[in-house]
Enzyme design. Structure first.
Site, PDB file in Angstrom:
ATOM      1  N   SER A  87       0.801  -1.228   0.000  1.00 32.06           N
ATOM      2  CA  SER A  87       0.000   0.000   0.000  1.00 32.06           C
ATOM      3  C   SER A  87       0.832   1.275   0.000  1.00 32.06           C
ATOM      4  O   SER A  87       0.362   2.313  -0.450  1.00 32.06           O
ATOM      5  CB  SER A  87      -0.939   0.007   1.214  1.00 32.06           C
ATOM      6  OG  SER A  87      -0.199  -0.057   2.423  1.00 32.06           O
ATOM      7  N   HIS A 124      -0.526   5.138   6.798  1.00 39.58           N
ATOM      8  CA  HIS A 124       0.077   5.699   5.594  1.00 39.58           C
ATOM      9  C   HIS A 124       0.391   7.183   5.769  1.00 39.58           C
ATOM     10  O   HIS A 124      -0.377   7.918   6.382  1.00 39.58           O
ATOM     11  CB  HIS A 124      -0.858   5.491   4.398  1.00 39.58           C
ATOM     12  CG  HIS A 124      -1.264   4.068   4.225  1.00 39.58           C
ATOM     13  ND1 HIS A 124      -2.441   3.569   4.755  1.00 39.58           N
ATOM     14  CD2 HIS A 124      -0.638   3.025   3.628  1.00 39.58           C
ATOM     15  CE1 HIS A 124      -2.535   2.279   4.477  1.00 39.58           C
ATOM     16  NE2 HIS A 124      -1.454   1.921   3.800  1.00 39.58           N
ATOM     17  N   ASP A 140      -3.341   8.640   7.340  1.00 41.87           N
ATOM     18  CA  ASP A 140      -4.317   7.771   7.999  1.00 41.87           C
ATOM     19  C   ASP A 140      -3.572   6.852   8.969  1.00 41.87           C
ATOM     20  O   ASP A 140      -2.412   7.107   9.298  1.00 41.87           O
ATOM     21  CB  ASP A 140      -5.171   6.996   6.978  1.00 41.87           C
ATOM     22  CG  ASP A 140      -4.375   5.969   6.181  1.00 41.87           C
ATOM     23  OD1 ASP A 140      -3.211   5.683   6.525  1.00 41.87           O
ATOM     24  OD2 ASP A 140      -4.918   5.444   5.179  1.00 41.87           O
TER      25      ASP A 140
END
Length: 372
Positions: free
Chosen positions: A46, A339, A336
């Site tokens: 991610s 991340h 978040d």
């Protein structure tokens, strides 16, 4: 008059064949521009996913990165990137004077001569980590398809030169350790070591396959301080806001093995060169000392819910959860629960690109691109 037209026709035919070598030889000749052309191929999870997961066949829940406020800072709309804007590979491409790489799975035509991005949110080194994502072996499979496409498009020799000069950028492994830590919170040091060896072994096999296909320049962002994510602080209130040290130690063990393997590959494989970025300490220092790097907050995220806004940004997987969003993501290290913000990503990308040897060694990515 006919005697003049025939030689002219011959000349035009020869000139056309010169411009289009496929005409007489059935396969394109090496095109000189690809002897020095830069290309960037990205593999990962991610942290590097530019939006591949939104094109998967429905085996995963709809990713929150396709909803507001993801993408708000730079793109002004969600792109599938788990950030308010650009991620590290976007900046690396910019520094290399390449266009931002599109997700490999995005429908439509692709300019593979510039590279592409295979990364997938949730992906691991091991196929069983978060099944349904594009694990590293599947990313390698896609790269093999790209190699075939390049050989068809520009010819074998030009494709060989392009792949040899290209840089292969990796960020993967964190999800494997999140899963292991969650499933085996009381694992012994022996169990931890065996698991890390399994992850590194699979990763080494992938690197050797890329080398066998012509890849020579590998760039790695090592595993980050996994226990210090806002999501981990949120999940472990008994730690009083401190990092989950056992998880970070697991990442540290992975990083030591990774450094050793890359050094060994350099000694064993002729022409193999690598760059290893100390993401663990570079990000960890920003989390611990945010003001040193121009941030106001290093522990809590900009977007999410809970004490550290560690989950639920964008409404979570369902898209219906309540969440908060800060007014200026640039003041936060984290966007978040897991991340980083675009501002953090730019700082980290600059270290990857031109960092000094104590952070990015033995080469930085700029130096890798400059190698013949």
């Amino acid at each position: 008059m006919a005697n003049l037209i025939y030689p002219l026709y011959q000349l035009m035919t020869l000139f056309t064949a010169f411009l289009n070598p496929i005409a007489f030889h059935g396969e394109p000749k090496p095109r000189v521009e690809f002897d020095s052309h830069k290309a960037l191929f990205v593999f990962g999870d991610s942290l590097f996913d530019p939006g591949n997961n939104q094109y998967l066949n429905g085996s995963l829940p709809q990713p929150s990165a396709t909803t507001w406020p993801y993408g708000e800072t730079y793109f002004e709309h969600p792109t599938g990137r788990l950030s308010d804007g650009r991620i590290v590979p976007d900046f690396i491409a910019e520094f290399a004077k390449l266009p931002i790489l599109t997700p490999y799975l995005k429908p439509g035509s692709h300019r593979f001569t510039d590279g592409t991005n295979f990364a997938s949110a949730g992906a691991g080194v091991l196929p069983e980590t978060n099944s349904g994502t594009i694990h590293i072996n599947l990313q390698l499979s896609y790269f093999k398809d790209v190699e075939k496409s390049l050989r068809k498009e520009i010819g074998n020799e030009a494709a060989k030169n392009l792949l040899k000069r290209a840089v292969y950028l990796f960020s993967i492994g964190g999800n494997d350790y999140f899963n292991f830590y969650t499933m085996y919170p009381s694992a012994t040091q022996t169990d931890q070591r065996k698991y890390v060896e399994m992850v590194i072994g699979n990763l080494t096999s992938v690197l050797k396959e890329i080398y066998g296909m012509g890849g020579r320049k590998i760039a790695f962002q090592n595993a980050g301080p996994l226990g210090c994510l806002p999501s981990m602080r949120e999940m472990n209130p008994n730690l009083g806001g401190e990092c989950a040290e056992e998880l970070s130690k697991l990442a540290g063990l992975h990083n030591r093995y990774l450094a050793s393997v890359l050094k060994k590959l350099e000694s064993e494989l002729p022409g193999f060169k690598y760059s290893l970025f100390d993401y663990f300490n570079s990000l960890g220092d920003r989390v611990s000392n945010p003001s040193t790097y121009g941030f106001k907050e290093g522990k809590a995220a900009c977007c999410g819910s809970g004490t550290y806004r560690g989950s639920g940004c964008g409404g979570g997987v369902s898209g219906t959860d309540l969440f908060e969003v800060c007014s200026d993501p640039g003041e936060y290290v984290w966007f978040d629960g897991a991340h980083t913000t675009e501002r953090t990503n730019r700082q980290l990308a600059e270290l990857l690109w031109s960092g000094v040897p104590n952070l990015t060694r033995p080469y930085n990515i700029k130096q890798l691109f400059e190698l013949a």
